[in-house]
Design a protein around this motif. Structure first.
Motif, mmCIF file in Angstrom:
data_model
loop_
_atom_site.group_PDB
_atom_site.id
_atom_site.type_symbol
_atom_site.label_atom_id
_atom_site.label_comp_id
_atom_site.label_asym_id
_atom_site.label_seq_id
_atom_site.Cartn_x
_atom_site.Cartn_y
_atom_site.Cartn_z
ATOM 1 N N ILE A 158 0.855 -1.182 0.000
ATOM 2 C CA ILE A 158 0.000 0.000 0.000
ATOM 3 C C ILE A 158 0.891 1.231 0.000
ATOM 4 N N GLY A 159 0.566 2.192 -0.880
ATOM 5 C CA GLY A 159 1.255 3.472 -0.904
ATOM 6 C C GLY A 159 0.241 4.594 -0.909
ATOM 7 N N VAL A 160 0.425 5.600 -0.029
ATOM 8 C CA VAL A 160 -0.534 6.696 0.066
ATOM 9 C C VAL A 160 0.206 8.029 0.125
ATOM 10 N N SER A 161 -0.470 9.090 -0.312
ATOM 11 C CA SER A 161 0.038 10.444 -0.126
ATOM 12 C C SER A 161 -1.141 11.388 -0.013
ATOM 13 N N THR A 162 -0.906 12.542 0.592
ATOM 14 C CA THR A 162 -1.963 13.523 0.800
ATOM 15 C C THR A 162 -1.837 14.642 -0.216
ATOM 16 N N ASP A 163 -2.809 15.551 -0.192
ATOM 17 C CA ASP A 163 -2.826 16.650 -1.155
ATOM 18 C C ASP A 163 -2.994 17.965 -0.403
ATOM 19 N N HIS A 164 -2.838 19.064 -1.113
ATOM 20 C CA HIS A 164 -3.093 20.362 -0.528
ATOM 21 C C HIS A 164 -4.587 20.528 -0.247
ATOM 22 N N PRO A 165 -4.941 21.276 0.794
ATOM 23 C CA PRO A 165 -6.369 21.432 1.124
ATOM 24 C C PRO A 165 -7.165 21.998 -0.044
ATOM 25 N N HIS A 166 -8.373 21.479 -0.183
ATOM 26 C CA HIS A 166 -9.280 21.962 -1.229
ATOM 27 C C HIS A 166 -10.555 22.424 -0.545
ATOM 28 N N PRO A 167 -11.065 23.601 -0.868
ATOM 29 C CA PRO A 167 -12.179 24.172 -0.096
ATOM 30 C C PRO A 167 -13.493 23.416 -0.225
ATOM 31 N N HIS A 168 -13.654 22.618 -1.275
ATOM 32 C CA HIS A 168 -14.963 22.011 -1.523
ATOM 33 C C HIS A 168 -14.957 20.483 -1.438
ATOM 34 N N GLU A 169 -13.849 19.882 -1.073
ATOM 35 C CA GLU A 169 -13.784 18.423 -1.047
ATOM 36 C C GLU A 169 -13.149 17.942 0.257
ATOM 37 N N LEU A 170 -13.567 16.753 0.697
ATOM 38 C CA LEU A 170 -12.931 16.125 1.849
ATOM 39 C C LEU A 170 -11.482 15.785 1.532
ATOM 40 N N GLN A 171 -10.643 15.802 2.577
ATOM 41 C CA GLN A 171 -9.226 15.509 2.414
ATOM 42 C C GLN A 171 -8.916 14.112 2.957
ATOM 43 N N PHE A 172 -8.032 13.411 2.297
ATOM 44 C CA PHE A 172 -7.569 12.098 2.742
ATOM 45 C C PHE A 172 -6.541 12.301 3.861
ATOM 46 N N VAL A 173 -6.945 12.016 5.093
ATOM 47 C CA VAL A 173 -6.067 12.284 6.238
ATOM 48 C C VAL A 173 -5.888 11.073 7.161
ATOM 49 N N GLU A 174 -6.574 9.961 6.875
ATOM 50 C CA GLU A 174 -6.482 8.823 7.795
ATOM 51 C C GLU A 174 -6.505 7.500 7.022
ATOM 52 N N LEU A 175 -5.585 6.617 7.386
ATOM 53 C CA LEU A 175 -5.530 5.264 6.844
ATOM 54 C C LEU A 175 -5.532 4.288 8.008
ATOM 55 N N VAL A 176 -6.462 3.343 7.986
ATOM 56 C CA VAL A 176 -6.578 2.355 9.062
ATOM 57 C C VAL A 176 -6.433 0.958 8.455
ATOM 58 N N ILE A 177 -5.419 0.239 8.895
ATOM 59 C CA ILE A 177 -5.232 -1.147 8.460
ATOM 60 C C ILE A 177 -5.909 -2.040 9.493
ATOM 61 N N ASP A 178 -7.179 -2.345 9.281
ATOM 62 C CA ASP A 178 -7.919 -3.183 10.232
ATOM 63 C C ASP A 178 -7.405 -4.621 10.214
ATOM 64 N N ASN A 179 -7.326 -5.175 9.011
ATOM 65 C CA ASN A 179 -6.892 -6.566 8.892
ATOM 66 C C ASN A 179 -6.281 -6.782 7.515
ATOM 67 N N ALA A 180 -4.985 -7.024 7.483
ATOM 68 C CA ALA A 180 -4.282 -7.257 6.214
ATOM 69 C C ALA A 180 -3.207 -8.307 6.468
ATOM 70 N N PRO A 181 -3.592 -9.575 6.500
ATOM 71 C CA PRO A 181 -2.659 -10.635 6.894
ATOM 72 C C PRO A 181 -1.495 -10.842 5.946
ATOM 73 N N CYS A 182 -1.603 -10.355 4.683
ATOM 74 C CA CYS A 182 -0.517 -10.529 3.708
ATOM 75 C C CYS A 182 0.280 -9.250 3.471
ATOM 76 N N LEU A 183 -0.077 -8.149 4.142
ATOM 77 C CA LEU A 183 0.562 -6.864 3.881
ATOM 78 C C LEU A 183 2.033 -6.888 4.300
ATOM 79 N N LYS A 184 2.921 -6.559 3.345
ATOM 80 C CA LYS A 184 4.365 -6.525 3.607
ATOM 81 C C LYS A 184 4.955 -5.128 3.507
ATOM 82 N N ARG A 185 4.331 -4.258 2.696
ATOM 83 C CA ARG A 185 4.908 -2.935 2.455
ATOM 84 C C ARG A 185 3.846 -1.858 2.653
#
Length: 438
Positions: free
Chosen positions: A204-231
């Motif tokens: 999994i790879g994630v990045s954020t963006d500059h604030p936008h006045p009319h859209e929600l921002q991606f600010v949280e990632l929760v790995i609840d259950n990922a038994p094969c996740l290595k990266r």
């Protein structure tokens, strides 16, 4: 003497223009690219010289002739972005071509006229849902009505860049990919949180963006259950947004990257009760022993921070560091007890932007004198400093003759030594065993 099918597979792995040129080799090869090779059409490699609207018009005229003349199956289609709104219908027509039947890889950079003015996903994309294995979608508005009901039974790699999608639709798309292995979400809007429950995801790879006045921002990632996740890679951080990553269950996590900003924003990374806030570890009640590769981007090169990381990740073997300025790295007295108790298992260390000043030297000598299993330490040096005199001075000041690991090698280079964000461009790049090594 190889059969046409094997020759076709080989030709399909070449860049588009080179694959087409194989027709001139000899009579035996004339039909391979048109008839036997699965079509690998990367429009970015066909852009005419000069750029601008004229180059785009030339490309628009070339692509239909390639699609109409190709008689084999479709393997990959990379559609470059256009800033001209009249291209949407043209792209839709390309995607309907019979030459793209059973397409396996699609890179679709949709039309946009200015920032966040993205067109809907072309409807023709949906006809590939049963066969596609790799998808990258950029500059696009994925509306709820288009996403609902989709299934991608063979999709392995999914990348989103600069898209707008609602949170429920995003979770639906991820859930609709039962064999998904690589997920990349960059600079996208319309959702605040992504929750991962996947039995197949490895990277999994994630990045954020500059604030936008009319859209929600991606600010949280929760790995609840990922038994094969290595990266798990935090690729880039906006200077104006905090990012909170929580890992609840990822028992095979081996590779991790963290970013720290010089501004008020920071990254909070949580493993159970252990929290890393802005690269400062608040609690060590939870120790993560699976992590072996760590990449850290920090404003100031700080030994204290790295020592905290080694305590939190005691099995760390590879460490990649990108910093912008030097910190205060005196350690002989401050970390006297740490040296006695800390088991340093690092085998590889790479420093980008090594300046060779006293603070940098202090940082490096900690590992030179105490890392007993170190195998390789690489320094990226500014080209103007990369001289015989500078290298000789560094070998002396770093006390390399007193190194704790007699097998350790020390390599200075004026080229980039850490494979950073610009080189992780597709979801598949996340799935390298070591995504930070060139």
């Amino acid at each position: 003497d190889l059969p046409d099918g094997i020759l076709g597979d080989i030709v399909s792995l070449l860049p588009t223009a080179e694959g087409a040129r194989t027709q001139i080799l000899k009579r035996r090869w004339r039909h391979i690219w048109r008839c036997s090779a699965p079509l690998n059409l990367d429009c970015c490699t066909l852009v005419a010289r000069g750029g601008g609207r004229e180059a785009e018009d030339e490309l628009v005229g070339l692509i239909p002739s390639i699609l109409s003349s190709h008689q084999g199956t479709g393997r990959r289609f990379h559609v470059p972005s256009s800033r001209h709104s009249d291209r949407a219908a043209t792209i839709e027509a390309w995607l309907q071509s019979a030459a793209l039947d059973n397409l396996q890889e699609l890179d679709l950079w949709c039309t946009h006229t200015y920032l966040y003015d993205y067109v809907p996903l072309p409807p023709a994309v949906f006809r590939f849902s049963a066969t596609v294995r790799v998808v990258t979608i950029a500059n696009c508005n994925l509306r709820d009505s288009a996403v609902q009901g989709l299934q991608f039974p063979q999709l392995k790699q999914l990348g989103f860049k600069d898209i707008i999608i609602m949170e429920d639709s995003l979770h639906h798309m991820i859930a609709a990919c039962p064999d998904l292995e690589c997920l990349m979400i960059e600079r996208s809007l319309g959702f605040a949180c992504v929750r991962i429950n996947s039995l197949s995801l490895r990277s999994i790879g994630v990045s954020t963006d500059h604030p936008h006045p009319h859209e929600l921002q991606f600010v949280e990632l929760v790995i609840d259950n990922a038994p094969c996740l290595k990266r798990l890679l935090h690729l880039e951080m906006c200077y104006h947004l905090d990012m909170h990553i929580t890992v609840i269950s990822a028992p095979k996590l081996e590779t991790l990257s963290c970013c720290s900003s010089v501004s008020r924003s920071s990254t909070k990374l949580s493993f159970g009760s252990a929290a890393i806030q802005g690269l400062h570890i608040d609690s060590l009640t939870t120790v993560v022993r699976t992590v072996q590769i760590l990449a850290v981007e920090m404003h100031s090169l700080c030994l204290d921070t790295i020592i905290d990381f080694m305590k939190c990740f005691p099995c760390l073997q590879k460490l990649y560091i990108k910093s912008f300025v030097s910190g205060n790295n005196w350690w002989q007295r401050k970390h006297r007890n740490v040296i006695k108790s800390l088991d340093i298992r690092l085998k590889t260390i790479a420093l980008e932007s090594y300046g060779g000043n006293q603070s940098d030297i202090n940082f490096v000598t900690f590992f030179v004198l105490n890392a007993r299993v170190l195998e390789l330490m690489t320094f990226d040096v500014c080209s103007e400093h990369y001289t015989v005199e500078f290298l000789a001075e560094q070998y002396r000041k770093l006390q390399l003759d007193k190194r704790a690991s007699r097998a350790a090698r020390f390599h200075f280079t004026s080229n980039r030594c850490v494979r950073g964000i610009p080189y992780i461009g597709r979801a598949g790049d996340l799935d390298l065993t070591d995504p930070f090594r060139f």
